[in-house]
Design an enzyme around this catalytic site. Structure first.
Site, PDB file in Angstrom:
ATOM      1  N   CYS A   1      12.168  13.048  -8.131  1.00  0.00           N
ATOM      2  CA  CYS A   1      12.683  11.552  -8.441  1.00  0.00           C
ATOM      3  C   CYS A   1      14.014  11.432  -8.074  1.00  0.00           C
ATOM      4  O   CYS A   1      14.996  12.023  -8.503  1.00  0.00           O
ATOM      5  CB  CYS A   1      12.658  11.543 -10.091  1.00  0.00           C
ATOM      6  SG  CYS A   1      13.051   9.744 -10.521  1.00  0.00           S
TER       7      CYS A   1
ATOM      8  N   ASN B   1       3.157  13.448   0.835  1.00  0.00           N
ATOM      9  CA  ASN B   1       3.172  12.149  -0.115  1.00  0.00           C
ATOM     10  C   ASN B   1       4.165  11.027   0.550  1.00  0.00           C
ATOM     11  O   ASN B   1       5.075  11.575   1.395  1.00  0.00           O
ATOM     12  CB  ASN B   1       3.641  12.391  -1.503  1.00  0.00           C
ATOM     13  CG  ASN B   1       4.080  11.386  -2.234  1.00  0.00           C
ATOM     14  OD1 ASN B   1       5.162  11.287  -2.909  1.00  0.00           O
ATOM     15  ND2 ASN B   1       3.385  10.355  -2.383  1.00  0.00           N
ATOM     16  N   GLY B   2       3.892   9.780   0.436  1.00  0.00           N
ATOM     17  CA  GLY B   2       5.075   8.830   1.099  1.00  0.00           C
ATOM     18  C   GLY B   2       4.050   8.043   2.147  1.00  0.00           C
ATOM     19  O   GLY B   2       3.692   8.547   3.278  1.00  0.00           O
ATOM     20  N   ASP B   3       4.392   6.800   2.086  1.00  0.00           N
ATOM     21  CA  ASP B   3       3.643   5.701   2.723  1.00  0.00           C
ATOM     22  C   ASP B   3       2.083   5.895   3.438  1.00  0.00           C
ATOM     23  O   ASP B   3       1.879   5.438   4.435  1.00  0.00           O
ATOM     24  CB  ASP B   3       4.739   5.636   4.066  1.00  0.00           C
ATOM     25  CG  ASP B   3       5.905   5.031   3.841  1.00  0.00           C
ATOM     26  OD1 ASP B   3       6.288   4.799   2.699  1.00  0.00           O
ATOM     27  OD2 ASP B   3       6.496   5.196   4.640  1.00  0.00           O
TER      28      ASP B   3
ATOM     29  N   GLY C   1       0.884   6.964  -4.461  1.00  0.00           N
ATOM     30  CA  GLY C   1       1.698   6.175  -5.502  1.00  0.00           C
ATOM     31  C   GLY C   1       1.595   4.880  -5.309  1.00  0.00           C
ATOM     32  O   GLY C   1       0.679   4.076  -5.927  1.00  0.00           O
ATOM     33  N   ARG C   2       2.630   4.104  -4.648  1.00  0.00           N
ATOM     34  CA  ARG C   2       2.648   2.705  -4.804  1.00  0.00           C
ATOM     35  C   ARG C   2       1.333   2.055  -4.188  1.00  0.00           C
ATOM     36  O   ARG C   2       1.152   0.904  -4.600  1.00  0.00           O
ATOM     37  CB  ARG C   2       3.762   2.149  -4.034  1.00  0.00           C
ATOM     38  CG  ARG C   2       5.119   2.565  -4.733  1.00  0.00           C
ATOM     39  CD  ARG C   2       6.345   2.243  -4.053  1.00  0.00           C
ATOM     40  NE  ARG C   2       6.640   3.309  -2.819  1.00  0.00           N
ATOM     41  CZ  ARG C   2       7.247   2.899  -1.865  1.00  0.00           C
ATOM     42  NH1 ARG C   2       8.237   1.908  -1.938  1.00  0.00           N
ATOM     43  NH2 ARG C   2       7.493   4.010  -0.795  1.00  0.00           N
TER      44      ARG C   2
END
Length: 258
Positions: free
Chosen positions: A100, A200-202, A224-225
Site C-alpha cells: 500500500c 498486478n498492475g494495469d 484491482g481498479r
C-alpha cells in the site's frame, strides 16, 4: 493455481482495495469468475481491533472459501496475533500488505514503507508463518523507488520464511499509481523463486492479461481498479486464457442474480 492446500478455480484474483472490496463486492466478483477475492486490509493494531470498521471488514459470512484476509502492520508480534485471530474467525489464507502506498499507512511504517527494511520484513514473515497453520501470502511493490527496486531480494526472503505465494504490483511506492506499470521486475521475481507469483498492475483486458502472463511467466494475474464497474472481467480473462476468445458481457439480469 494452488496456494498451499487451496486449488483455485482459475488464474484471476481480485486485489484487496480499502473501501472497495467489501464482502458484497467480493462475493459478486467470485460469482463472476474471480478465482480468489482478498478482503480489505485489516490493521494488526490491537487498539483498532474492535472498531466498527474492523468488525465489518472481519465479517466473512456467506463467502465462498478460501477466505483470504489481508493484514497490515509493522510489529511481528501484533501481526502474528492478528493472523491467529483471523484464522480463528475463518480465514483460510493470510495475506500480508507490504504494497500500500498511502501516506497514512506508510507514515505508520506499514504497507510499502516496509520495503525499506528487509530485516524487519523477514522477522514479520517468519513470525506470521509460524503463528498459523494456513498459507501466508505477501503483496509487495517492485521497491521503494526506481533506484531501489528490491523486489527480487524481498521475494527470496519471503520464500525462505515460508510464504506460499507472492503478488507483485509493477510500480514502486514512489510511483503510487502514476505512469505505466512495468513487468520486467515481476519477471525477475518469477525467475528467482519457486512459489507462485501473481502479476498486478494495469491489467485491464483479457488481451493484456495474457500478454502480462507471457512476459512475466507469472502464475496468475491480480485485478484491482479494472474490476470497478466491470466485475465480469475475471470471467472474460479466464475464458480468453482458456479459449483465445472473449465472451460477451453478462446480461443485466444475470449480473443482478450473481
Amino acid at each position: 493455481m494452488r496456494i498451499g492446500p487451496h486449488q483455485l478455480a482459475n488464474r484471476t484474483l481480485l486485489a484487496p482495495m480499502a473501501g472497495v472490496t467489501d464482502r458484497p463486492f467480493r462475493r459478486l466478483c467470485r460469482a463472476l469468475g474471480a478465482g480468489l477475492a482478498v478482503c480489505e486490509m485489516l490493521s494488526a493494531d490491537p487498539r483498532l481491533r474492535d472498531t466498527a470498521k474492523s468488525r465489518r471488514r472481519a465479517d466473512h459470512a456467506g463467502e465462498p472459501g478460501p477466505v483470504a484476509v489481508q493484514l497490515a502492520g509493522a510489529d511481528p508480534v501484533q501481526l502474528a496475533e492478528a493472523a491467529r485471530r483471523a484464522v480463528d474467525e475463518g480465514a483460510g489464507i493470510i495475506d500480508l500488505n507490504m504494497g500500500c502506498p498511502a501516506k497514512k499507512v506508510c507514515n505508520a511504517w506499514c504497507g510499502s514503507a516496509l520495503l525499506r527494511d528487509e530485516a524487519l520484513v523477514g522477522r514479520i514473515l517468519t513470525a506470521v508463518v509460524a503463528a498459523v497453520d494456513v498459507p501466508v501470502t505477501l503483496k509487495i511493490r517492485t521497491g521503494w523507488d526506481r533506484t531501489h527496486r528490491n523486489a527480487v531480494t524481498l521475494a527470496r526472503i519471503a520464500e525462505a520464511a515460508g510464504v506460499q505465494a507472492l503478488a507483485v504490483h509493477g510500480r514502486t511506492r514512489a510511483d503510487a499509481f502514476q505512469g505505466a506499470a512495468e513487468y520486467d521486475t515481476i519477471a525477475r521475481v518469477k525467475a528467482a523463486v519457486a512459489v507462485p507469483v501473481i502479476a498486478n498492475g494495469d491489467i485491464t483486458s483479457p488481451e493484456q492479461a495474457r500478454a502480462v502472463l507471457e512476459h512475466t511467466g507469472a502464475d496468475a494475474v491480480m485485478i484491482g481498479r479494472a474490476a470497478l464497474g466491470r466485475p465480469w472481467i475475471f470471467r472474460e480473462i479466464d475464458h480468453y486464457l482458456r479459449t483465445g476468445r472473449t465472451p460477451p458481457p453478462p446480461a443485466a439480469a444475470q449480473a443482478g442474480q450473481s
